[in-house]
Design a protein around this motif. Structure first.
Motif, PDB file in Angstrom:
ATOM      1  N   ASP A 529       0.875  -1.188   0.000  1.00  0.00           N
ATOM      2  CA  ASP A 529       0.000   0.000   0.000  1.00  0.00           C
ATOM      3  C   ASP A 529       0.903   1.225   0.000  1.00  0.00           C
ATOM      4  OD1 ASP A 529       0.943   0.242   2.581  1.00  0.00           O
ATOM      5  OD2 ASP A 529      -0.946  -0.339   3.545  1.00  0.00           O
ATOM      6  N   ASP A 530       0.365   2.350   0.464  1.00  0.00           N
ATOM      7  CA  ASP A 530       1.154   3.584   0.381  1.00  0.00           C
ATOM      8  C   ASP A 530       2.084   3.777   1.569  1.00  0.00           C
ATOM      9  OD1 ASP A 530      -0.018   4.178  -2.022  1.00  0.00           O
ATOM     10  OD2 ASP A 530      -1.677   5.306  -1.097  1.00  0.00           O
ATOM     11  N   THR A 531       2.062   2.832   2.539  1.00  0.00           N
ATOM     12  CA  THR A 531       2.892   2.988   3.731  1.00  0.00           C
ATOM     13  C   THR A 531       4.317   2.505   3.454  1.00  0.00           C
ATOM     14  OG1 THR A 531       0.925   2.480   5.054  1.00  0.00           O
ATOM     15  CG2 THR A 531       3.048   2.486   6.196  1.00  0.00           C
ATOM     16  N   THR A 532       5.252   3.331   3.824  1.00  0.00           N
ATOM     17  CA  THR A 532       6.654   2.942   3.611  1.00  0.00           C
ATOM     18  C   THR A 532       7.267   2.453   4.913  1.00  0.00           C
ATOM     19  OG1 THR A 532       7.419   5.197   4.057  1.00  0.00           O
ATOM     20  CG2 THR A 532       6.942   4.616   1.762  1.00  0.00           C
ATOM     21  N   GLY A 533       8.401   1.758   4.770  1.00  0.00           N
ATOM     22  CA  GLY A 533       9.107   1.288   5.949  1.00  0.00           C
ATOM     23  C   GLY A 533       9.421  -0.191   5.867  1.00  0.00           C
ATOM     24  N   PRO A 534      10.091  -0.717   6.872  1.00  0.00           N
ATOM     25  CA  PRO A 534      10.369  -2.163   6.926  1.00  0.00           C
ATOM     26  C   PRO A 534       9.153  -2.900   7.504  1.00  0.00           C
ATOM     27  CG  PRO A 534      11.441  -1.089   8.771  1.00  0.00           C
ATOM     28  CD  PRO A 534      10.787   0.010   7.968  1.00  0.00           C
ATOM     29  N   PHE A 535       8.916  -4.097   7.023  1.00  0.00           N
ATOM     30  CA  PHE A 535       7.800  -4.937   7.494  1.00  0.00           C
ATOM     31  C   PHE A 535       8.286  -6.377   7.599  1.00  0.00           C
ATOM     32  CE2 PHE A 535       5.991  -1.306   5.309  1.00  0.00           C
ATOM     33  CZ  PHE A 535       5.012  -0.863   6.188  1.00  0.00           C
TER      34      PHE A 535
END
Length: 564
Positions: A529-535
């Motif tokens: 989706d539009d969320t950035t970052g590590p997952f």
């Protein structure tokens, strides 16, 4: 001997002298290995089976090694089918003998067709069932069966009281044979009650396993012959199957003669018009009454109130004047655990140990040469080696009987394996067993490529992991995949990367996953989706093995400005 007959059939040499010599040769043949343990088997030609599985002892063969018809096929080859208007006995020996009553023939063919589906490796020809049916009951007494295939009266073998035949005490309270003291073979394929209890089949789909029904009996006979993973297209397997049915070399030769005869040609004739054989094993010349040519009268109640054999069959043997010599089976008081421990295995695996029981007398002395039957029961698809749920094993010199290897199926849960002494009513032993789901103790990713994606895009690479258990490939292991909030919080994340279901909707937990035959599990494509970052993506397999995969969602780097 069967091959010898085949050559004569092909040559067409059929003189009375040759025929008489052939019959005499069969009747006189004597196989080695007969001991006092064999009392009650065929009076001539009985052949002791080797120790081991499914050897065909008197009290564990299909028939109890009772009497059988010794008539041989004619020396001239069967010819083409007679016209529909032809009578039962046409005057042409080949046609008369080659005819099989319509319902009986249909039962043989349907049984063979079912075995082609359920046990294709057995390669059971219906002609072998026909040969055994001819020798055992004269094709259900010439096809005297109703429209459903049930005999009009019971076909009973001699009383197995040790007087000229096997010594088998009653095992069914007379339910099948009407005899509360001793067993008798029953039906068109002549099963003794103790064998029918586990070998019986419902061949006509009426929900009943009836040894007096030719469809049920033929299907049971087919499964009995196909035991122990036999391939009946192989001569040695075919011979072993026939000897297991009735442990006599003369019986084997007779069945093979009819088998070869039926392979050349046979045809359907009306029910009830078949030609009855006239000679049975164990008879002395001139002692048998002349065969009846008319339909048999309603039989009078025999021993135990049941209908006895028709007048065309041999009478009940005279009571013995002396008590039969006790067999090892008669001396068994109980079975004891021979050292079997906990029985457990994962689905699809072989159990780590085999079941061992010991046959003992009342004073605790080990008893050799006793047949022990192992039966799997319960809601399970576990089997013994060869795919059977029943196996019979002979105790060794130490009194031990070791069951074949136990194979776990795909059904998980508890079941039992019960051990009983064949031919004697003594307390058995039940061994509990458990099948657990397939497990993995290690999960590793098959690639070290970084998994990255831009917001709103899709990951180029799919996640793939490999499962192992104790260093071996772990196939068929159930697994789940969840996009978690953090390494310390295994709950499902509500943002970041996701999977899509069949309708294209967002899914962040996948269940019902399984590793393939190579232990590999490849997940569907991942999207961002539009969320950035590590997952984090966590995959957990049955058995507790886990692997956590890092995913990164980052905006695309702007193109570098050209240098001045």
């Amino acid at each position: 001997m069967a091959a010898h007959f085949g050559r004569r059939l092909r040559k067409g040499a059929a003189t009375t002298a040759v025929a008489a010599a052939a019959v005499a040769a069969l009747a006189a043949s004597q196989a080695p290995g007969v001991t006092t343990e064999d009392q009650g088997r065929q009076p001539t030609g009985a052949q002791a089976a080797p120790d081991g599985i499914d050897g065909g002892s008197a009290d564990d063969s299909a028939t109890g090694n009772g009497g059988y018809y010794t008539d041989l096929p004619p020396l001239n080859s069967p010819t083409t089918s007679p016209s529909p208007s032809a009578g039962t006995i046409t005057g042409i020996t080949g046609d008369s003998e080659a005819g099989i009553p319509a319902t009986v023939l249909d039962a043989y063919k349907k049984a063979a067709a079912e075995l082609r589906q359920s046990k294709p490796g057995c390669n059971l020809p219906w002609q072998l069932l026909a040969a055994i049916g001819k020798v055992e009951s004269g094709q259900a007494r010439g096809g005297r069966v109703d429209a459903e295939g049930t005999t009009y009266s019971k076909i009973l073998g001699p009383v197995l009281d040790g007087n000229g035949f096997a010594h088998i005490k009653d095992t069914d309270n007379g339910a099948y044979d009407g005899d509360g003291a001793y067993d008798r073979a029953v039906g068109p394929m002549q099963f003794i009650p103790s064998t029918w209890a586990w070998a019986g089949r419902d061949g006509n789909g009426d929900g009943v396993e009836d040894p007096n029904n030719v469809y049920d009996a033929a299907l049971a006979a087919g499964h009995y012959l196909c035991r122990a993973d036999r391939d009946l297209s192989v001569k040695s397997d075919r011979n072993a199957a026939i000897l297991g049915y009735n442990n006599s070399q003369d019986y084997l030769n007779t069945v093979l003669s009819w088998y070869e005869y039926y392979l050349k040609h046979t045809h359907s004739i009306p029910d009830g018009t078949g030609k009855l054989p006239t000679h049975r094993s164990g008879e002395k010349p001139g002692t048998r009454p002349k065969p009846r040519t008319s339909a048999p009268a309603t039989p009078k109640p025999g021993k135990g109130g049941s209908a006895g054999p028709s007048p065309s069959l041999p009478g009940t043997p005279k009571p013995p004047t002396t008590s039969p010599t006790p067999t090892p089976t008669d001396t068994v008081d109980h079975l004891a655990n021979g050292g079997t421990g906990t029985l457990s295995a994962m689905a699809g695996d072989t159990f780590g140990q085999r079941i061992v029981v010991k046959a003992l007398t009342k004073t605790g002395k080990a008893v050799a040469k006793v047949r022990v039957r192992f039966t799997i029961s319960g809601d399970t698809d576990a089997t013994f080696t060869g795919g059977e749920s029943v196996a019979t094993v002979v105790t060794d010199s130490a009194g031990n009987a070791t069951a074949p290897a136990l194979l776990a199926g795909e059904k998980t849960g508890d079941f039992q394996v019960r051990a009983l002494v064949v031919g004697r009513t003594v307390t058995g032993i039940a061994f509990p067993a458990t099948v657990a789901e397939r497990q993995a103790d290690t999960l590793v990713r098959t690639s070290d490529t970084a998994l990255t994606c831009t917001p709103g895009g899709e990951f180029t690479d799919q996640v793939e992991v490999k499962a192992t258990y104790k260093g071996a490939v772990a196939d068929g292991v159930a697994a789940t995949a969840t996009l978690v909030k953090s390494a310390d919080d295994p709950t499902e994340n509500d943002k970041g990367p996701y999977f899509k279901d069949a309708d294209g909707k967002t899914v962040r937990t996948l269940t019902g996953l399984k590793t393939d035959a190579d232990g590999l599990l490849k997940l569907p494509k991942l999207y961002a989706d539009d969320t950035t970052g590590p997952f984090l993506l966590r995959i957990t397999a049955a058995g507790g093995a886990t692997v956590t995969v890092e995913l990164n969602v980052a905006a695309a780097m702007p193109p570098a400005e050209p240098s001045a």
